[in-house]
Design a protein around this motif. Structure first.
Motif, PDB file in Angstrom:
ATOM      1  N   PRO A 129      14.381   3.244   9.996  1.00 23.81           N
ATOM      2  CA  PRO A 129      14.221   4.021  11.156  1.00 23.81           C
ATOM      3  C   PRO A 129      15.219   4.899  11.580  1.00 23.81           C
ATOM      4  CG  PRO A 129      15.217   1.727  11.579  1.00 23.81           C
ATOM      5  CD  PRO A 129      14.938   1.924  10.087  1.00 23.81           C
ATOM      6  N   LYS A 130      16.178   5.110  10.613  1.00 22.49           N
ATOM      7  CA  LYS A 130      17.387   6.148  10.588  1.00 22.49           C
ATOM      8  C   LYS A 130      17.399   6.848   9.348  1.00 22.49           C
ATOM      9  CE  LYS A 130      22.121   6.436  12.194  1.00 22.49           C
ATOM     10  NZ  LYS A 130      21.895   7.648  13.345  1.00 22.49           N
ATOM     11  N   THR A 131      17.252   8.099   9.629  1.00 21.82           N
ATOM     12  CA  THR A 131      17.616   8.926   8.213  1.00 21.82           C
ATOM     13  C   THR A 131      19.048   8.726   7.549  1.00 21.82           C
ATOM     14  OG1 THR A 131      17.285  11.449   7.560  1.00 21.82           O
ATOM     15  CG2 THR A 131      18.685  10.917   9.468  1.00 21.82           C
ATOM     16  N   SER A 132      18.792   8.784   6.173  1.00 18.73           N
ATOM     17  CA  SER A 132      19.912   8.861   5.622  1.00 18.73           C
ATOM     18  C   SER A 132      19.840  10.160   4.393  1.00 18.73           C
ATOM     19  CB  SER A 132      19.650   7.689   4.436  1.00 18.73           C
ATOM     20  OG  SER A 132      19.686   6.615   5.078  1.00 18.73           O
ATOM     21  N   ALA A 133      18.955  11.049   5.030  1.00 21.76           N
ATOM     22  CA  ALA A 133      19.354  12.547   4.165  1.00 21.76           C
ATOM     23  C   ALA A 133      18.789  13.555   5.331  1.00 21.76           C
ATOM     24  CB  ALA A 133      18.321  12.465   3.265  1.00 21.76           C
ATOM     25  N   ASP A 157       0.750  -1.005   0.117  1.00 16.11           N
ATOM     26  CA  ASP A 157       0.107  -0.170  -0.040  1.00 16.11           C
ATOM     27  C   ASP A 157       0.847   1.225   0.022  1.00 16.11           C
ATOM     28  OD1 ASP A 157      -2.352  -1.377   0.062  1.00 16.11           O
ATOM     29  OD2 ASP A 157      -2.446  -1.560   2.307  1.00 16.11           O
ATOM     30  N   CYS A 158       2.078   1.179   0.117  1.00 12.34           N
ATOM     31  CA  CYS A 158       3.091   2.315   0.063  1.00 12.34           C
ATOM     32  C   CYS A 158       3.243   2.857  -1.348  1.00 12.34           C
ATOM     33  CB  CYS A 158       4.327   1.990   0.690  1.00 12.34           C
ATOM     34  SG  CYS A 158       4.322   1.823   2.505  1.00 12.34           S
ATOM     35  N   TYR A 159       3.060   4.150  -1.670  1.00 11.38           N
ATOM     36  CA  TYR A 159       3.319   4.657  -2.897  1.00 11.38           C
ATOM     37  C   TYR A 159       4.813   5.063  -3.135  1.00 11.38           C
ATOM     38  CZ  TYR A 159      -1.622   5.602  -4.023  1.00 11.38           C
ATOM     39  OH  TYR A 159      -2.987   5.269  -4.231  1.00 11.38           O
ATOM     40  N   ALA A 160       5.688   5.181  -2.125  1.00  7.19           N
ATOM     41  CA  ALA A 160       7.035   5.807  -2.278  1.00  7.19           C
ATOM     42  C   ALA A 160       7.882   5.170  -1.261  1.00  7.19           C
ATOM     43  CB  ALA A 160       6.951   7.328  -2.110  1.00  7.19           C
ATOM     44  N   ALA A 161       9.140   5.747  -1.478  1.00  6.85           N
ATOM     45  CA  ALA A 161       9.995   5.183  -0.543  1.00  6.85           C
ATOM     46  C   ALA A 161      10.930   6.607  -0.267  1.00  6.85           C
ATOM     47  CB  ALA A 161      11.267   4.222  -0.992  1.00  6.85           C
ATOM     48  N   ASN A 162      10.945   6.773   1.040  1.00 10.67           N
ATOM     49  CA  ASN A 162      11.918   8.159   1.658  1.00 10.67           C
ATOM     50  C   ASN A 162      13.031   7.621   2.462  1.00 10.67           C
ATOM     51  OD1 ASN A 162       9.157   9.712   1.150  1.00 10.67           O
ATOM     52  ND2 ASN A 162      10.553  11.149   2.119  1.00 10.67           N
ATOM     53  N   LEU A 163      13.916   8.839   2.258  1.00  9.90           N
ATOM     54  CA  LEU A 163      15.252   8.490   3.010  1.00  9.90           C
ATOM     55  C   LEU A 163      15.179   9.298   4.272  1.00  9.90           C
ATOM     56  CD1 LEU A 163      17.858   9.559  -0.013  1.00  9.90           C
ATOM     57  CD2 LEU A 163      17.334   7.566   0.863  1.00  9.90           C
ATOM     58  N   ALA A 164      14.481   9.885   4.422  1.00 14.97           N
ATOM     59  CA  ALA A 164      14.266  10.919   5.800  1.00 14.97           C
ATOM     60  C   ALA A 164      12.754  11.042   6.365  1.00 14.97           C
ATOM     61  CB  ALA A 164      14.821  12.202   5.523  1.00 14.97           C
ATOM     62  N   PRO A 165      12.495  11.112   7.538  1.00 12.10           N
ATOM     63  CA  PRO A 165      11.291  11.023   8.089  1.00 12.10           C
ATOM     64  C   PRO A 165      10.586  12.467   7.546  1.00 12.10           C
ATOM     65  CG  PRO A 165      12.873  10.692   9.796  1.00 12.10           C
ATOM     66  CD  PRO A 165      13.524  10.839   8.518  1.00 12.10           C
ATOM     67  N   MET A 205       3.895  10.848   3.108  1.00 10.23           N
ATOM     68  CA  MET A 205       5.168  10.852   2.260  1.00 10.23           C
ATOM     69  C   MET A 205       5.783  12.377   2.686  1.00 10.23           C
ATOM     70  SD  MET A 205       5.529  11.117  -1.769  1.00 10.23           S
ATOM     71  CE  MET A 205       4.523   9.967  -2.048  1.00 10.23           C
ATOM     72  N   GLY A 206       7.079  12.236   2.917  1.00  9.17           N
ATOM     73  CA  GLY A 206       7.880  13.483   3.085  1.00  9.17           C
ATOM     74  C   GLY A 206       8.421  14.300   2.020  1.00  9.17           C
ATOM     75  N   ASN A 207       9.099  15.375   2.305  1.00 11.75           N
ATOM     76  CA  ASN A 207       9.585  16.189   1.196  1.00 11.75           C
ATOM     77  C   ASN A 207      11.163  16.215   1.038  1.00 11.75           C
ATOM     78  OD1 ASN A 207      10.057  17.733   3.219  1.00 11.75           O
ATOM     79  ND2 ASN A 207       8.508  19.526   2.594  1.00 11.75           N
ATOM     80  N   VAL A 208      11.663  15.334   1.804  1.00 11.91           N
ATOM     81  CA  VAL A 208      13.094  15.123   2.014  1.00 11.91           C
ATOM     82  C   VAL A 208      13.558  13.861   1.432  1.00 11.91           C
ATOM     83  CG1 VAL A 208      15.426  15.256   3.296  1.00 11.91           C
ATOM     84  CG2 VAL A 208      13.405  16.729   3.771  1.00 11.91           C
TER      85      VAL A 208
END
Length: 440
Positions: A345-349, A267-275, A293-296
């Motif tokens: 669980p940990k940011t990459s950006a 059901d997820c539309y995207a993958a994010n590097l950051a919260p 969905m975040g913007n980073v």
């Protein structure tokens, strides 16, 4: 004598029958050829986008001038025309990196005119593991020589530049820039005899402000549907800005997230590097997080883009100059169900910007404390730090912009809305075909 006179007649009759047979045969062959040709054309025309391959999503116009004429886009300045020509150039560094990895994730970095920030981002990208395997596309909102020189110095991967040819920054004395007879601030158009439509708060357009939304929408339409380099790309594309610091493990983490997403979070539309919370560095749980969905450092595939593209009217007619708030408040809600993104669980950006996108750089170091950033990169940030065996935790009822928010305004002028809609059509003929709702 009577018997002898009858002898030639059967021969004449047979000859006529032979000619008739030849004529009928020829007519039949011609009809068959016509029918086969017509059927082939009908099959080609009647195919829907769903039945067609991804290659059918290439630009529909024969040359770059076609869509300008058909859509009645603003008359271009000399600079605008030159930028459009630059967009056709091949990527740099193909001599150093002749082939892209088969499963590469294209990276799009969209920028304005903050060279101090841009240098930091480029430096962080140069240390990303796997960066040499992919294509970096730098999308410019306008043309700024210092920003261009930074791109020319990139040697760690293939890199292509695209320039928004209808950026307000490219039109100094006409729309989409500032026109001499434009209304300003809270002018009354009838009394001032000026041009423009105010937003919901009574304010007229500011070219510097509206360029935010124009650039993002033009970039999305161009990257997905207007470039030879991406026309066959079916995987994810990662989008970052000039004030996003990227950790060394970002690319490898994203590859893993994109691979796992259909299995562990369909059901997820995207993958994010950051919260989605730009102030968070992550929870450090032993689990994946599915959230708004975040913007980073956000990424998605062509199927999701096609769904977004069908919401062009929602995007272009909403009175909000920020692209991300527009997406949260009107586009995503129009999908009819929650729009989740998957992340670790940990940011990459990390977002490190301290000044607005259109404040410019001013004095050296004006946008960054002491001309540098202080972002700690630990050993765990240099290697893949997600585990495919983790469960997925869903974050629901998160704070933030959502359906019902009426917008901050800044996007009330009918000219901006019309131009936005034209960007959605510049690589396509109008179509009302449905779009698949499931992820690839």
């Amino acid at each position: 004598m009577a018997a002898n006179c009858k002898n030639p007649r059967p021969k004449a009759g047979a000859y006529r029958r032979f000619l008739s047979l030849v004529f009928v045969t020829l007519v039949g062959v011609l009809l068959l050829v016509v029918l086969l040709g017509t059927n082939s054309v009908s099959n080609f025309v009647s195919r829907s986008p769903i039945e067609s391959s991804v290659k059918d999503l290439r630009p529909r116009y024969n040359n770059s001038s076609d869509y300008r004429l058909i859509l009645n886009l603003p008359k271009q300045s000399g600079l605008s025309i030159q930028l459009e020509k630059l967009n056709q150039l091949r990527p740099r560094n193909t001599d150093l990196y002749p082939k892209l990895a088969k499963n590469h994730i294209t990276i799009v970095l969209y920028v304005h005119n903050r060279p101090q920030y841009f240098k930091v981002v480029v430096e962080s990208l140069s240390k990303v593991v796997g960066i040499s395997e992919t294509l970096l596309i730098v999308s410019h909102d306008g043309y700024f020589e210092e920003m261009n020189k930074i791109v020319e110095g990139i040697k760690f991967c293939q890199v292509k530049q695209i320039f928004a040819p209808y950026s307000p920054h490219v039109f100094p004395d006409s729309f989409p820039g500032v026109s001499p007879n434009d209304c300003k601030d809270k002018d009354d158009a009838a009394k001032k005899h000026c041009v423009g439509n105010p937003d919901q708060y009574g304010n007229h357009r500011s070219p510097k402000i509206v360029s935010l939304k124009h650039h993002w929408w033009w970039m999305m339409n161009t990257v997905w549907d207007g470039l030879k380099e991406t026309e066959g790309h079916t995987g994810h594309i990662l989008f970052i800005e000039e004030d996003h610091f990227i950790f060394p493990n970002a690319y490898r983490n994203l590859q893993k997230l994109a691979s796992l997403k259909p299995k562990i979070c369909p059901d997820c539309y995207a993958a994010n590097l950051a919260p989605s919370d730009v102030n968070s560095r992550g929870e450090n749980w032993d689990s994946f997080i599915a959230e708004r969905m975040g913007n980073v450092g956000y990424s998605f595939n062509r199927t999701v883009w096609r769904k977004i593209h069908t919401k062009a009217r929602e995007f272009c007619l909403f009175d909000e100059y920020n692209w991300d708030i527009t997406m949260w408040a009107t586009v995503y809600p129009s999908f009819g169900h929650p729009v989740y993104t998957l992340r670790g669980p940990k940011t990459s950006a990390v977002h490190f910007g301290k000044c607005g996108l259109h404040q410019g750089h001013g004095d050296k170091g004006a946008c960054i404390d002491n001309g540098a950033v202080n972002i700690a990169v630990e050993d765990v940030d240099k290697v893949v730090n997600i585990n495919s065996k983790w469960e997925v935790r869903f974050s629901e009822n998160q704070p933030g912009y959502k359906a019902g928010f009426k917008g901050w305004g800044g996007w009330g002028d009918e000219r901006d809305r019309a131009l936005c809609l034209k960007f959605a059509e510049m690589h396509h003929f109008k179509s009302t075909d449905s779009v698949p709702s499931s992820d690839d």
